[in-house]
Design a protein around this motif. Structure first.
Motif, mmCIF file in Angstrom:
data_model
loop_
_atom_site.group_PDB
_atom_site.id
_atom_site.type_symbol
_atom_site.label_atom_id
_atom_site.label_comp_id
_atom_site.label_asym_id
_atom_site.label_seq_id
_atom_site.Cartn_x
_atom_site.Cartn_y
_atom_site.Cartn_z
ATOM 1 N N VAL A 67 0.848 -1.189 0.000
ATOM 2 C CA VAL A 67 0.000 0.000 0.000
ATOM 3 C C VAL A 67 0.885 1.240 0.000
ATOM 4 O O VAL A 67 1.763 1.389 0.851
ATOM 5 C CB VAL A 67 -0.934 0.019 1.228
ATOM 6 N N VAL A 68 0.639 2.132 -0.958
ATOM 7 C CA VAL A 68 1.391 3.380 -1.054
ATOM 8 C C VAL A 68 0.436 4.522 -0.750
ATOM 9 O O VAL A 68 -0.554 4.727 -1.459
ATOM 10 C CB VAL A 68 2.006 3.569 -2.457
ATOM 11 N N SER A 69 0.704 5.246 0.317
ATOM 12 C CA SER A 69 -0.151 6.357 0.712
ATOM 13 C C SER A 69 0.189 7.598 -0.097
ATOM 14 O O SER A 69 1.172 7.632 -0.847
ATOM 15 C CB SER A 69 -0.007 6.627 2.210
ATOM 16 N N GLY A 70 -0.623 8.636 0.065
ATOM 17 C CA GLY A 70 -0.439 9.846 -0.725
ATOM 18 C C GLY A 70 0.896 10.516 -0.512
ATOM 19 O O GLY A 70 1.401 11.189 -1.411
ATOM 20 N N ASP A 71 1.507 10.312 0.675
ATOM 21 C CA ASP A 71 2.811 10.932 0.933
ATOM 22 C C ASP A 71 3.976 10.023 0.563
ATOM 23 O O ASP A 71 5.129 10.326 0.883
ATOM 24 C CB ASP A 71 2.919 11.353 2.397
ATOM 25 N N GLY A 72 3.670 8.891 -0.104
ATOM 26 C CA GLY A 72 4.719 8.015 -0.596
ATOM 27 C C GLY A 72 5.133 6.901 0.342
ATOM 28 O O GLY A 72 5.994 6.088 -0.014
ATOM 29 N N ARG A 73 4.555 6.828 1.543
ATOM 30 C CA ARG A 73 4.907 5.743 2.466
ATOM 31 C C ARG A 73 4.424 4.408 1.919
ATOM 32 O O ARG A 73 3.340 4.306 1.368
ATOM 33 C CB ARG A 73 4.280 5.985 3.844
ATOM 34 N N ARG A 74 5.252 3.377 2.093
ATOM 35 C CA ARG A 74 4.933 2.046 1.591
ATOM 36 C C ARG A 74 4.891 1.052 2.747
ATOM 37 O O ARG A 74 5.830 0.994 3.539
ATOM 38 C CB ARG A 74 5.978 1.580 0.559
ATOM 39 N N GLN A 75 3.804 0.298 2.820
ATOM 40 C CA GLN A 75 3.685 -0.730 3.842
ATOM 41 C C GLN A 75 2.906 -1.902 3.264
ATOM 42 O O GLN A 75 2.105 -1.735 2.354
ATOM 43 C CB GLN A 75 2.978 -0.183 5.091
ATOM 44 N N GLN A 76 3.151 -3.085 3.808
ATOM 45 C CA GLN A 76 2.423 -4.262 3.359
ATOM 46 C C GLN A 76 1.060 -4.313 4.033
ATOM 47 O O GLN A 76 0.924 -4.024 5.215
ATOM 48 C CB GLN A 76 3.210 -5.536 3.677
ATOM 49 N N GLU A 82 0.064 -16.475 -2.218
ATOM 50 C CA GLU A 82 1.474 -16.130 -2.304
ATOM 51 C C GLU A 82 1.740 -15.009 -1.288
ATOM 52 O O GLU A 82 1.200 -13.904 -1.433
ATOM 53 C CB GLU A 82 1.817 -15.659 -3.717
ATOM 54 N N PRO A 83 2.541 -15.255 -0.236
ATOM 55 C CA PRO A 83 2.693 -14.258 0.828
ATOM 56 C C PRO A 83 3.521 -13.029 0.462
ATOM 57 O O PRO A 83 3.459 -12.016 1.151
ATOM 58 C CB PRO A 83 3.358 -15.033 1.961
ATOM 59 N N GLU A 84 4.295 -13.111 -0.628
ATOM 60 C CA GLU A 84 5.104 -11.952 -1.022
ATOM 61 C C GLU A 84 4.213 -10.892 -1.676
ATOM 62 O O GLU A 84 3.316 -11.217 -2.441
ATOM 63 C CB GLU A 84 6.201 -12.368 -1.999
ATOM 64 N N PRO A 85 4.470 -9.611 -1.413
ATOM 65 C CA PRO A 85 3.675 -8.551 -2.048
ATOM 66 C C PRO A 85 4.063 -8.372 -3.508
ATOM 67 O O PRO A 85 5.244 -8.313 -3.841
ATOM 68 C CB PRO A 85 4.024 -7.305 -1.224
ATOM 69 N N SER A 116 -1.191 1.299 8.667
ATOM 70 C CA SER A 116 -1.151 1.495 10.108
ATOM 71 C C SER A 116 0.300 1.565 10.560
ATOM 72 O O SER A 116 1.203 1.137 9.850
ATOM 73 C CB SER A 116 -1.850 0.334 10.817
ATOM 74 N N PRO A 117 0.551 2.091 11.754
ATOM 75 C CA PRO A 117 1.936 2.187 12.231
ATOM 76 C C PRO A 117 2.607 0.833 12.353
ATOM 77 O O PRO A 117 3.817 0.738 12.356
ATOM 78 C CB PRO A 117 1.787 2.866 13.596
ATOM 79 N N ALA A 118 1.818 -0.234 12.472
ATOM 80 C CA ALA A 118 2.394 -1.559 12.692
ATOM 81 C C ALA A 118 2.736 -2.272 11.403
ATOM 82 O O ALA A 118 2.961 -3.470 11.389
ATOM 83 C CB ALA A 118 1.429 -2.411 13.507
ATOM 84 N N ALA A 119 2.772 -1.542 10.309
ATOM 85 C CA ALA A 119 3.142 -2.104 8.999
ATOM 86 C C ALA A 119 2.126 -3.108 8.492
ATOM 87 O O ALA A 119 2.419 -3.884 7.612
ATOM 88 C CB ALA A 119 4.532 -2.737 9.031
ATOM 89 N N THR A 120 0.935 -3.079 9.072
ATOM 90 C CA THR A 120 -0.139 -3.928 8.586
ATOM 91 C C THR A 120 -1.377 -3.086 8.470
ATOM 92 O O THR A 120 -1.727 -2.376 9.389
ATOM 93 C CB THR A 120 -0.438 -5.077 9.563
ATOM 94 N N VAL A 121 -2.027 -3.133 7.326
ATOM 95 C CA VAL A 121 -3.276 -2.415 7.187
ATOM 96 C C VAL A 121 -4.372 -3.244 7.819
ATOM 97 O O VAL A 121 -4.587 -4.386 7.444
ATOM 98 C CB VAL A 121 -3.607 -2.150 5.705
ATOM 99 N N VAL A 122 -5.079 -2.705 8.774
ATOM 100 C CA VAL A 122 -6.200 -3.413 9.364
ATOM 101 C C VAL A 122 -7.391 -3.144 8.480
ATOM 102 O O VAL A 122 -8.050 -2.125 8.579
ATOM 103 C CB VAL A 122 -6.465 -2.921 10.804
ATOM 104 N N ALA A 123 -7.653 -4.069 7.596
ATOM 105 C CA ALA A 123 -8.694 -3.881 6.597
ATOM 106 C C ALA A 123 -10.017 -4.349 7.154
ATOM 107 O O ALA A 123 -10.495 -5.414 6.831
ATOM 108 C CB ALA A 123 -8.328 -4.662 5.340
ATOM 109 N N ALA A 124 -10.599 -3.569 8.008
ATOM 110 C CA ALA A 124 -11.807 -4.012 8.697
ATOM 111 C C ALA A 124 -13.037 -3.306 8.173
ATOM 112 O O ALA A 124 -14.059 -3.284 8.821
ATOM 113 C CB ALA A 124 -11.668 -3.743 10.188
ATOM 114 N N GLY A 125 -12.961 -2.755 6.999
ATOM 115 C CA GLY A 125 -14.070 -1.978 6.518
ATOM 116 C C GLY A 125 -14.924 -2.673 5.501
ATOM 117 O O GLY A 125 -15.430 -3.750 5.733
ATOM 118 N N GLN A 126 -15.090 -2.047 4.346
ATOM 119 C CA GLN A 126 -16.035 -2.533 3.373
ATOM 120 C C GLN A 126 -15.619 -3.874 2.809
ATOM 121 O O GLN A 126 -14.469 -4.262 2.885
ATOM 122 C CB GLN A 126 -16.164 -1.515 2.238
ATOM 123 N N PRO A 127 -16.536 -4.611 2.195
ATOM 124 C CA PRO A 127 -16.228 -5.940 1.708
ATOM 125 C C PRO A 127 -15.114 -5.966 0.696
ATOM 126 O O PRO A 127 -14.377 -6.927 0.614
ATOM 127 C CB PRO A 127 -17.549 -6.385 1.083
#
Length: 336
Positions: A123-132, A208-211, A314-325
Motif C-alpha cells: 500500500v502506497v499512501s499519498g505521501d509516498g509511504r509504503r507498507q504491506q 502467495e505471501p510476497e507482495p 497502520s503504524p504496525a506495517a499492517t493495514v487493518v482492513a476491517a471496513g467494506q467488503p
C-alpha cells in the motif's frame, strides 16, 4: 503469422485515468517470465484516457472503447469477453505491480493445482509511504483460502484481515466453464462477489505471501466513500449469490455474520445522516429498528466511518482492513 496464446491477460478498467494509466500499463508489460496482453477498457472517459492508451506503441496493448458507461463490473466483463490468455489478472488503472508478480503467482497456483491465486499487497499512501497490507506470517498461515474464510474476513466492523482487498488471478478456462462474470449493478464490492462465486464453484485459491500488487491510495476514489445505496446493492448481490450457490455450513455461518454486518452498516450510515440533518425522529426510529447501530456511536463517528472505507497503512506495517467488503471497486478508483 499465428499469434501464440499469452500466459496472462490483464484487464484494466479505466475511467478518466489519463494521469495514471501509463505506469499501470508499463508495469503489466514489464512482467518477467510470462507472456502478456493488456486490454484497457475505457468506460466512456471524459479526459484523454483513450488517446493516451492509443499512443502506446506496443502490440500487446489493446484499447476497448465502450460506447456507454457500464461501471467497473461492466468494463471488466467487456475485457473478459475479448481476453485470450490462459490466466486473467485485473489491474486498477491507478495501481502498479512488481515485475515478478505474475510468475510467482502462476508458479504457486500450478504447484498447488489451484484455479485462483492471490498475493500480498503493498500500500502506497499519498505521501509516498509504503507498507504491506498483510503481515507475511499471517498469509503463510493461509496457504489457501476457503469460501468460509473469505466471507468471514468480509464481515464489516469485525474482521481484522479483509481478504476482499486481495487482487486475484483466475484461470480463464475455469471462468468460462462456470460462466462467471462481474455484477454490473455494483460500484463497490463487485470483486468480492466474483471471487466468492469462484470459490463457491469449487475453485482452489492459493496464497502467495510476497507482495506483488501495489495499491495506490488516492483522494476521490469511490472505494473510499461508502454510501447507503452501495450497501443496498451489496445486500442485493449477496442475496443473488445465496440463491445461486450451495454453501457448506461454515460458509453459511460466515454469510449470516456478513449479512448482519451489512444491515448494521446500513443502519449506522442512516443514523449518521439523520444526526447530521438533525432528523431526531428518524434517528430514534433507526435506533429502535437496529439497536446494534447505536454501539458504533461509542467510537467517534469519523473513526467508525474510516472503518468503512479503503485501506490505510497502520503504524504496525499492517493495514487493518476491517471496513467494506472490497474496495474492488476500485478498478474505477475514480468514479466510473
Amino acid at each position: 503469422m499465428i499469434r501464440s496464446q499469452p500466459d496472462v491477460t490483464f484487464v484494466v478498467a479505466a475511467y478518466n485515468s489519463a494521469d495514471t494509466i501509463v505506469p499501470a500499463i508499463e508495469s503489466a508489460l514489464a512482467q518477467r517470465g510470462v507472456t502478456v496482453e493488456v486490454l484497457v477498457v475505457d468506460d466512456c472517459s471524459s479526459d484523454d484516457t483513450r488517446s493516451v492508451v492509443s499512443a502506446i506503441d506496443d502490440p500487446r496493448v489493446r484499447l476497448i472503447a465502450l460506447q456507454q458507461n457500464r461501471g467497473p463490473g461492466g468494463a471488466r466483463n467487456a475485457g473478459l469477453q475479448q481476453a485470450s490468455g490462459r490466466w486473467i489478472a485485473t489491474l486498477d488503472s491507478d495501481d502498479t505491480i512488481h515485475p515478478d508478480r505474475l510468475r510467482r503467482m502462476l508458479d504457486r497456483a500450478e504447484r498447488m493445482d489451484a484455479e485462483v491465486a492471490v498475493d500480498n499487497i503493498e500500500v502506497v499512501s499519498g505521501d509516498g509511504r509504503r507498507q504491506q497490507m498483510f503481515e507475511r506470517a499471517e498469509l503463510q498461515r493461509h496457504p489457501t483460502i476457503s469460501l468460509a474464510e473469505f466471507i468471514e474476513s468480509n464481515v464489516l466492523f469485525e474482521a481484522e484481515h479483509n481478504f476482499g482487498y486481495l487482487k486475484p488471478v483466475f484461470e480463464r478456462a475455469f471462468i468460462e466453464i462456470h460462466g462467471l462474470r462481474f455484477d454490473e449493478t455494483l460500484r463497490i464490492g463487485e470483486d468480492y462477489i466474483f471471487l466468492a462465486s469462484a470459490l463457491a464453484k469449487g475453485a482452489r485459491c492459493a496464497v502467495e505471501p510476497e507482495p506483488g500488487y501495489v495499491y495506490h491510495i488516492r483522494e476521490g476514489s469511490i472505494s473510499r466513500v461508502l454510501k447507503i445505496h452501495h450497501v443496498d446493492a451489496m445486500l442485493a448481490a449477496d442475496e443473488t449469490f445465496l440463491r445461486s450457490h450451495q454453501l457448506d455450513e461454515a460458509a453459511k455461518l460466515a454469510q449470516r455474520k456478513r449479512s448482519r454486518s451489512l444491515r448494521e452498516a446500513r443502519s449506522f450510515l442512516t443514523l449518521v445522516e439523520q444526526l447530521k440533518t438533525k432528523s431526531l425522529g428518524g434517528a430514534v426510529r433507526t435506533a429502535f429498528s437496529n439497536p446494534a447501530a447505536l454501539r458504533h456511536l461509542r467510537m467517534p463517528i469519523a473513526a467508525r466511518l474510516r472503518r468503512l472505507t479503503a485501506p490505510r497503512p497502520s503504524p504496525a506495517a499492517t493495514v487493518v482492513a476491517a471496513g467494506q467488503p472490497n474496495p474492488g471497486n476500485s478498478p474505477h478508483k475514480s468514479k466510473g
